[in-house]
Motif scaffolding. Structure first.
Motif: not given
Length: 164
Positions: A23, A27-28, A135, A138
């Motif tokens: 996770k 996020k990136k 996003h 998540l």
């Protein structure tokens, strides 16, 4: 094909910390790329896993009931909204209306929802893996890996690309 929920529960718990790390990596990922990947894997997972073969979400968790959901279901049962709340719901620690018990009162023995056409918005959208702006959810999706075999499968598949 019936889902082995005992095995799923064990496997999803054992993979949880790995999925937490995944996770953080997700996020990136660029938002559009992540949305497209989740959409693709959502379609793939649900071709293989049928909700009626599982219904674990209905057996173990409660959706949040919005006022519009309460009013709609109260009409279905020819009750006042306040009576529907008194009979079926309570406020959780966040102040949201949720079911008094699980499995869901409206889950039939055949895993079919007895109020399917009028079910709460949260049920209509569950498990939320085919929407935009992944996003933002998540953390919720990570939690859902413990509830929904399809979400667990999505994380396993997406992990092939983003796990290191």
């Amino acid at each position: 094909m019936e889902i082995d929920l005992k095995n799923f529960n064990k496997e999803s718990k054992s993979e949880y910390s790995s999925n937490q790390k995944l996770k953080a990596r997700l996020k990136k990922v660029k938002p559009k790329v992540l949305d497209e990947k989740f959409e693709e894997l959502h379609q793939e997972a649900f071709r293989e896993i049928g909700c009626l073969d599982c219904a674990n979400c209905c057996k173990t968790t409660s959706p949040i009931f919005l006022n519009t959901d309460i009013d709609r279901l109260a009409r279905v049962f020819r009750m006042k909204s306040s009576a529907f709340i008194d009979e079926y719901l309570h406020r959780d620690e966040d102040g949201d209306f949720v079911l008094n018990s699980s499995p869901c009162t409206f889950l039939g023995a055949d895993n079919k929802c007895l109020v399917y056409e009028d079910r709460p918005k949260a049920c209509r959208e569950y498990p939320h893996t085919d929407r935009k702006k992944m996003h933002g959810i998540l953390e919720l999706s990570l939690k859902n890996t413990l509830v929904c075999p399809a979400v667990f499968k999505i994380f396993q598949q997406i992990g092939k690309d983003y796990r290191k």
